[in-house]
Scaffold this motif. Structure first.
Motif, short mmCIF file in Angstrom:
data_model
loop_
_atom_site.label_atom_id
_atom_site.label_comp_id
_atom_site.label_asym_id
_atom_site.label_seq_id
_atom_site.Cartn_x
_atom_site.Cartn_y
_atom_site.Cartn_z
N THR A 5 0.89 -0.97 0.01
CA THR A 5 -0.08 -0.08 -0.07
C THR A 5 0.99 1.31 0.03
O THR A 5 1.71 1.10 0.63
CB THR A 5 -0.88 -0.04 1.22
OG1 THR A 5 -1.76 -1.22 1.10
CG2 THR A 5 -1.67 1.22 1.13
N VAL A 6 0.42 2.26 -0.80
CA VAL A 6 1.44 3.34 -0.91
C VAL A 6 0.39 4.62 -0.87
O VAL A 6 -0.55 4.64 -1.47
CB VAL A 6 2.07 3.41 -2.38
CG1 VAL A 6 2.81 4.74 -2.50
CG2 VAL A 6 3.05 2.23 -2.57
N ASP A 7 0.85 5.53 -0.07
CA ASP A 7 0.13 6.94 0.16
C ASP A 7 0.67 7.91 -0.77
O ASP A 7 1.78 8.33 -0.86
CB ASP A 7 0.18 7.30 1.66
CG ASP A 7 -0.51 8.67 2.02
OD1 ASP A 7 -1.35 9.05 1.00
OD2 ASP A 7 -0.53 9.28 3.13
N LEU A 8 -0.24 8.21 -1.92
CA LEU A 8 0.20 9.18 -2.91
C LEU A 8 -0.52 10.74 -2.37
O LEU A 8 -0.64 11.51 -3.36
CB LEU A 8 -0.53 8.86 -3.99
CG LEU A 8 0.13 7.38 -4.62
CD1 LEU A 8 -0.52 7.08 -5.81
CD2 LEU A 8 1.70 7.58 -4.65
N THR A 9 -0.88 10.90 -1.26
CA THR A 9 -1.58 12.04 -0.71
C THR A 9 -0.58 13.32 -1.17
O THR A 9 0.81 13.33 -0.73
CB THR A 9 -1.87 12.13 0.69
OG1 THR A 9 -2.78 11.09 0.99
CG2 THR A 9 -2.26 13.47 1.08
N GLY A 28 -5.55 9.34 -2.96
CA GLY A 28 -4.38 9.23 -2.05
C GLY A 28 -3.82 7.63 -1.84
O GLY A 28 -2.60 7.78 -1.94
N ILE A 29 -4.54 6.95 -1.53
CA ILE A 29 -4.15 5.47 -1.27
C ILE A 29 -4.18 4.59 -2.41
O ILE A 29 -5.31 4.77 -3.03
CB ILE A 29 -4.60 4.73 -0.08
CG1 ILE A 29 -4.63 6.04 1.11
CG2 ILE A 29 -4.00 3.50 0.17
CD1 ILE A 29 -3.42 6.01 1.94
N ILE A 30 -2.98 3.86 -2.87
CA ILE A 30 -2.99 2.99 -3.98
C ILE A 30 -2.52 1.46 -3.16
O ILE A 30 -1.48 1.58 -2.42
CB ILE A 30 -2.22 3.11 -5.10
CG1 ILE A 30 -2.43 2.15 -6.20
CG2 ILE A 30 -0.78 3.72 -4.98
CD1 ILE A 30 -2.09 2.72 -7.48
N SER A 31 -3.25 0.33 -3.29
CA SER A 31 -2.75 -0.69 -2.75
C SER A 31 -2.89 -1.74 -3.81
O SER A 31 -4.00 -2.37 -4.20
CB SER A 31 -3.92 -1.18 -1.64
OG SER A 31 -3.83 -2.17 -1.20
N ASP A 55 6.42 13.90 -6.27
CA ASP A 55 5.99 13.23 -4.78
C ASP A 55 5.18 14.61 -4.23
O ASP A 55 5.45 15.69 -4.73
CB ASP A 55 6.89 12.62 -3.73
CG ASP A 55 8.11 13.28 -3.86
OD1 ASP A 55 8.11 14.65 -3.80
OD2 ASP A 55 9.09 12.59 -3.53
#
Length: 173
Positions: A5-9, A28-31, A55
Motif C-alpha cells: 500500500t502506498v500513500d500518494l497524498t 491518495g491511497i493505492i494498494s 511526490d
C-alpha cells in the motif's frame, strides 16, 4: 508493480517538469494495483507530449516523454523489465498488453506541400505506413540535408497501421 500500500497524498502530475502540482492526485491511497486518473487541469494528446509525476515534496519521481502515436492505443509499461511501449488500452488492468507491431519498412513519404499560399499556412510533409499494424518512427530522421542539423523522431513515436502522420515544416522540432 507491488502489492504494498502506498500513500500518494499530495503527489501530482504535470505536463511540464518545471511546474509540479498541476493536477494533485485525489484518493491518495493505492494498494497493489493501479490508480486511473482523469486529467482535469491539463491535457495530453497523441501528437507528442510528456507526463511528469511528482511526490508531495515536488520531487520528480517518474516521467514519460513520447512522440506521435495512433488513435486507439496507449503508451504503457509492459514486459520485464517494465519498459515504455505502444500498448492496447487496458484501463485499470495489470499487466499492460503490448500492441502488435509491424516493422518500419512500409513507412514512406506519401505527400508534401511547399508554399501552400492561401489554402495552407505552413509547408508540410506526410508520412504513411502501408503495413497493417503500427510501426515505430523512433530514431528515424526526416531531413532535406541542406539546412541545420537533422533531428530524429523521439522515443515512443509511432504511426498507425494504414495510417499517416502530418509534419509541419515550421522549424519547430
Amino acid at each position: 508493480r507491488s502489492t504494498a500500500t502506498v500513500d500518494l497524498t499530495g503527489w501530482s502530475l504535470s505536463d511540464d517538469p518545471l511546474t509540479p502540482g498541476e493536477q494533485v492526485l485525489s484518493g491518495g491511497i493505492i494498494s497493489g494495483g493501479v490508480m486511473p486518473i482523469t486529467l482535469t487541469t491539463f491535457g495530453i494528446d497523441n501528437d507528442g507530449d510528456a507526463i511528469y509525476l511528482f511526490d508531495a515534496a515536488n520531487t520528480l519521481r517518474d516521467s514519460v516523454v513520447f512522440g506521435p502515436f495512433p488513435d486507439g492505443y496507449s503508451i504503457g509499461r509492459a514486459g520485464s523489465p517494465a519498459t515504455w511501449q505502444l500498448c492496447d488500452p487496458t484501463h485499470a488492468a495489470v499487466p499492460n498488453t503490448p500492441a502488435r507491431m509491424s516493422d518500419s519498412s512500409q513507412i514512406i513519404i506519401n505527400e508534401w506541400l511547399s508554399a501552400g499560399g492561401i489554402r495552407y499556412n505552413e509547408d508540410w510533409v506526410e508520412l504513411a505506413n502501408f503495413a497493417a499494424f503500427p510501426a515505430s518512427l523512433t530514431g528515424m530522421i526526416l531531413t532535406d540535408a541542406r539546412f541545420g542539423t537533422p533531428v530524429a523522431f523521439p522515443a515512443l513515436s509511432f504511426i498507425g497501421g494504414n495510417g499517416f502522420v502530418k509534419l509541419l515544416a515550421d522549424g519547430n522540432t
